[in-house]
Design a protein around this motif. Structure first.
Motif, PDB file in Angstrom:
ATOM      1  N   ARG A 175       8.559   4.267  -0.794  1.00 40.39           N
ATOM      2  CA  ARG A 175       7.867   3.847  -2.008  1.00 40.39           C
ATOM      3  C   ARG A 175       8.804   4.231  -3.185  1.00 40.39           C
ATOM      4  NH1 ARG A 175       6.169   2.073   1.736  1.00 40.39           N
ATOM      5  NH2 ARG A 175       3.979   1.561   2.511  1.00 40.39           N
ATOM      6  N   LEU A 235      -1.290   6.380   5.328  1.00 40.65           N
ATOM      7  CA  LEU A 235      -1.811   7.555   4.440  1.00 40.65           C
ATOM      8  C   LEU A 235      -2.838   6.975   3.666  1.00 40.65           C
ATOM      9  CD1 LEU A 235       1.442   9.426   3.131  1.00 40.65           C
ATOM     10  CD2 LEU A 235      -0.313  10.163   4.808  1.00 40.65           C
ATOM     11  N   THR A 236      -2.681   5.547   3.141  1.00 38.37           N
ATOM     12  CA  THR A 236      -3.632   4.813   2.471  1.00 38.37           C
ATOM     13  C   THR A 236      -4.955   4.469   3.132  1.00 38.37           C
ATOM     14  OG1 THR A 236      -1.569   3.708   1.021  1.00 38.37           O
ATOM     15  CG2 THR A 236      -3.786   2.873   0.950  1.00 38.37           C
ATOM     16  N   LYS A 283       3.349   5.325   4.929  1.00 40.45           N
ATOM     17  CA  LYS A 283       2.512   5.310   3.851  1.00 40.45           C
ATOM     18  C   LYS A 283       1.400   4.133   3.893  1.00 40.45           C
ATOM     19  CE  LYS A 283       5.814   7.537   0.975  1.00 40.45           C
ATOM     20  NZ  LYS A 283       5.773   8.423  -0.269  1.00 40.45           N
ATOM     21  N   VAL A 284       1.587   3.175   4.641  1.00 41.28           N
ATOM     22  CA  VAL A 284       0.220   2.482   4.752  1.00 41.28           C
ATOM     23  C   VAL A 284      -0.917   3.217   5.408  1.00 41.28           C
ATOM     24  CG1 VAL A 284      -0.733   0.286   5.767  1.00 41.28           C
ATOM     25  CG2 VAL A 284       1.649   0.523   5.024  1.00 41.28           C
ATOM     26  N   PRO A 297       1.035  -1.102   0.107  1.00 42.71           N
ATOM     27  CA  PRO A 297       0.007   0.123   0.011  1.00 42.71           C
ATOM     28  C   PRO A 297       0.840   1.226   0.003  1.00 42.71           C
ATOM     29  CG  PRO A 297      -0.786  -1.374   1.797  1.00 42.71           C
ATOM     30  CD  PRO A 297       0.807  -2.227   1.222  1.00 42.71           C
ATOM     31  N   GLY A 298       0.327   2.178  -0.607  1.00 45.25           N
ATOM     32  CA  GLY A 298       1.102   3.383  -0.644  1.00 45.25           C
ATOM     33  C   GLY A 298       1.730   3.581  -1.855  1.00 45.25           C
ATOM     34  N   GLY A 299       1.912   4.841  -2.508  1.00 43.81           N
ATOM     35  CA  GLY A 299       2.636   5.344  -3.680  1.00 43.81           C
ATOM     36  C   GLY A 299       3.942   6.283  -3.502  1.00 43.81           C
TER      37      GLY A 299
END
Lengths: 306, 517
Positions: free
Chosen positions: A269, B400-401, B397-398, A32-34
């Motif tokens: 990422r 944020l998702t 980042k997880v 997950p996440g970019g």
């Protein structure tokens, strides 16, 4: 024959790298996440502009083939985080530092580990043996960041003898090299000890001694040469890991090596950078293993890869 | 390989300031930078139309003349004319002109640049359309050089905060010839041309940036000859280096919460209030927080005064969303600590004494201070309302998702000001904001924020914002403001004059080294 083995190994690396590249490419896109996700959301058009700039707006399969196309031209792509820099730029800056640090660490690990293990085996059951095994147990059980913190405390803050961190002079490399060497040194010492103990029981050692060969000549020529084969096996992956850099050591001592990217590139990422360092690490691993195979053949001419 | 760096050497080097950036600046291209580390370097090597006043000790930041010696606001706030100084030179000796601004603004808005902060200029005529590729001709942008020393900006409608954008890095001038001569590499030390107090001398990636005093700086040569900006990510390492006199000036990036007690003993320990609000965003669409009584009960049951005691950086507890130094701030816009009233509201919502209160999650990113603060909130809610909340920690980042795709009951978030104006805070919670994860959509709130944005009368503007703030925090309890973060700095006795402002930019142009060891 040696050359043939080396060439064969290096050619086998090509399909291996393709498999690694494919797996890594797919796995990082599943996480997950970019690369452009950040605390504050970007307006959709801005995000679209960024994705278009880096071809991330294209289907994954198309991105994959674009990447492979670039890879064929030795173009490892650009960093999405460090926007002005290519992956090759980053590796070119960081890899030599990691080689210096890892190389120094490896040298320390071997130069201390082998004699320590040999002496422990030759003086089995004595205080020297106990001390050597205590040191190597410490090396195996203490995490790197604890070793690093202890060394900084003793030699930099209390002793004021060495710099606490940074990468300015050879003096600055001493504590990080000792830290990175600590665990492999412990492994090498234990493995050498076990191996030497085993070889000491062999008939040819008894024969060498009975023929009146001096103890030092027996140890060096007949014991160590054979005892080192398992150690050399260990050196392949260990040296690859050390040369590719250590995240913990580089962070603790603020060293601009490649190890930190194994963690930060994933956190960011930073797709192309993750791919780049994974491929470089794979190449290093194959090369060190090839060197190990060559060393085997030198140490024991009976070994053949034909 | 410069020197041994051992502590036995002289504790400081005349004219050389050693600081810790923490990490590598992702870029020094001021159109592509979005982070504080890059901004810190850029602000010291570049100068824009205006610059911020020294805003220490909680003073409001204002814009002062920099490259523009003066400016006029015309046509009801829709036209700005900047008159440039005629004694500004780039580091290669070339004179700065209004064309350098015109090119920079066009490049920022060009979709091909991929500038994350291009939307800062969306108030400028045709900026949005160009950035969204509806207009291809960059010269249609409403920002033009009228002559070498006059730069004109036309806005779609008045924007009271617009002048602040001219002090920020995104609007700094840029040299077209340099950018085009070294595509993708123009920010490297051998190529970059700047106009600020310092110039980029060397950049050892992931390790150190050296800045050198710019002899041609129009504001007068800085007293510091050289700044060594190290990139030391590990706080304890940076703190050890400071203790060993290998760093002269450090801040939050260089000590942990557990080091604060030791730092505070030093007479050269200072704190600067930042425009960085910490808050809990409440999901107004998810049960049980879709009941405003529950949201209010939560807001009433957290004593914000616990944060400075736990985190120990002299944080300012917050009740309302507008920070104390900005237009429209009113203490009573938010909900005060009142656990008794909170218990009543929770009972009215169907959870007397916290009974049967459903499982409620707070999503956060693991950081030492965030975790400490959340554990305190967890204890407060247990003590005051009898409810248990679950803390869910995720990698950044997880997080944020998850926040975007599966918004949990509550998120622990932070908002740092891009510029020192209330609009930058209030626009976070408008219906069309990409940063509003609460599900709150309120036409009246949107109307008030939009009206305040274009209102040039400061009193009327303050009133509009305080009404909007009340609607957001008190009447709807969309978020629970927690505290304003601070920047703590620690410097050696020989360091003087460093300006740390509320936007967390360390400005070294006024710094000097002097005094005892």
């Amino acid at each position: 024959m040696l050359l043939r083995v080396v060439i064969k190994r290096l050619l086998a690396m090509i399909p291996l790298l393709l498999v690694i590249a494919t797996l890594t490419f797919m796995v990082i896109r599943v996480v997950p996440g970019g690369p452009f996700d950040q605390e504050r959301n970007l307006p959709p058009q801005i995000l679209a502009n960024l994705n278009a700039k880096y071809h991330l707006d294209k289907p994954v399969l198309e991105q994959y083939f674009l990447y492979l196309g670039r890879l064929c031209h030795a173009d490892l792509g650009v960093s999405y985080k460090y926007v002005d820099r290519t992956v090759v730029d980053i590796i070119k800056d960081a890899f030599p530092v990691s080689i210096q640090l890892g190389g120094a660490g490896l040298l320390i690990a071997v130069l201390i580990g082998v004699p320590l293990g040999t002496i422990a085996a030759l003086r089995r059951g004595t205080h020297i043996d106990h001390l050597a095994m205590f040191v190597s147990t410490m090396g195996l059980s203490l995490p790197l960041f604890v070793v690093g913190a202890l060394l900084i405390l003793v030699f930099a803050i209390w002793g004021k003898a060495l710099p606490a961190a940074l990468w300015e002079s050879p003096l600055h490399a001493i504590l990080p090299a000792l830290t990175i060497a600590f665990k492999p040194m412990a492994y090498i010492a234990r493995l050498t000890r076990a191996s030497v103990l085993e070889i000491l029981q062999k008939d040819w050692v008894r024969i060498a001694r009975s023929k009146g060969l001096s103890e030092s000549a027996t140890i060096i020529k007949h014991v160590l040469r054979n005892a080192l084969i398992p150690v050399v096996t260990l050196l392949g992956p260990v040296s690859a890991v050390m040369i590719a850099g250590s995240f913990v050591v580089e962070i603790i001592y603020a060293i601009p090596g490649m190890g930190r990217f194994f963690v930060t590139a994933v956190m960011n990422r930073d797709y192309d950078l993750i791919m780049g360092i994974t491929l470089i690490f794979s190449v290093v691993l194959v090369i060190t293993n090839t060197i190990v195979d060559v060393l085997y053949m030198i140490l024991d001419p009976r070994i053949s890869y034909e | 390989m410069l020197n041994t760096g051992c502590a036995r050497q002289s504790p400081w080097q005349p004219g050389i300031l050693r600081v810790n950036l923490g990490t590598e600046p992702p870029t020094l291209d001021w159109h592509l930078s979005v982070d504080m580390i890059s901004f810190e370097v850029i602000q010291n090597i570049m100068s824009g139309l205006t610059q911020y006043s020294n805003g220490v000790d909680g003073a409001k930041l204002t814009c002062q003349a920099a490259c523009a010696k003066k400016w006029e606001v015309l046509d009801g706030g829709t036209r700005y004319v900047f008159h440039l100084r005629d004694d500004i030179y780039w580091t290669d000796g070339k004179k700065l002109t209004a064309k350098d601004f015109e090119y920079a603004w066009q490049r920022l808005i060009d979709p091909a640049t991929g500038a994350a902060y291009a939307h800062f200029l969306y108030d400028v005529i045709n900026a949005r359309e160009i950035n969204q590729a509806q207009i291809k001709d960059l010269s249609k942008l409403g920002a033009k050089a009228l002559d070498d020393l006059t730069f004109e900006v036309r806005l779609n409608k008045p924007a009271a905060y617009f002048i602040y954008l001219t002090a920020g890095p995104t609007t700094f001038p840029m040299r077209k010839d340099i950018v085009e001569a070294y595509p993708g590499r123009w920010t490297e030390p051998q190529n970059i041309i700047t106009n600020g107090a310092f110039k980029l001398d060397s950049w050892q990636h992931e390790y150190k940036i050296d800045l050198q005093a710019n002899e041609k700086y129009f504001g007068g040569r800085p007293k510091i000859d050289k700044i060594k900006m190290f990139m030391i990510p590990e706080q304890s390492t940076a703190f050890s280096l400071y203790q060993n006199d290998q760093l002269d000036f450090i801040d939050n990036r260089s000590f942990t919460t557990s080091d604060i007690a030791q730092c505070k003993k030093d007479p050269n320990f200072k704190t600067q209030a930042l425009l960085r609000a910490q808050y809990l965003g409440l999901n107004t669409l998810k049960s049980p927080l879709n009941d405003v009584r529950v949201r209010k009960a939560l807001a009433m049951s957290i004593d914000k005064n616990i944060f400075p005691k736990i985190l120990r950086r002299q944080e300012t507890p917050m009740q309302s969303w507008i920070p104390p130094v900005l237009t429209g701030f009113k203490q009573d816009s938010g909900i005060a600590f009142n656990p008794e009233e909170g218990r009543k509201l929770l009972a009215l919502a169907g959870y007397p004494g916290g009974k049967n209160f459903p499982r409620t999650e707070v999503l956060y990113v693991s950081r030492e201070d965030t975790k400490l603060g959340l554990e305190a909130i967890q204890a407060e809610l247990k003590k005051n309302l009898g409810i248990s909340i679950e803390l869910v920690n995720q990698e950044f980042k997880v997080y944020l998702t998850t926040r975007k795709l599966h918004p949990p009951h509550m998120i622990r978030a932070s908002w740092s000001a891009d510029f020192p104006d209330t609009d930058n805070f209030m626009s976070v919670f408008t219906s069309d904001s990409g940063n509003n994860y609460t599900g709150f959509k309120n036409k009246e709130y949107d109307r008030l924020v939009e009206a305040a944005r274009g209102e040039l009368d400061n009193e009327k503007r303050a009133l509009l914002y305080s009404q909007a703030d009340k609607l957001l925090c008190k009447e709807n309890a969309v978020l629970i403001p927690l505290y304003m973060a601070t920047q703590c700095v620690l410097y050696k006795p020989w360091v003087h004059g460093i300006d740390v402002n509320a936007l967390d930019i360390q400005n070294y142009r006024t710094a000097y080294l002097e005094g005892s060891n």
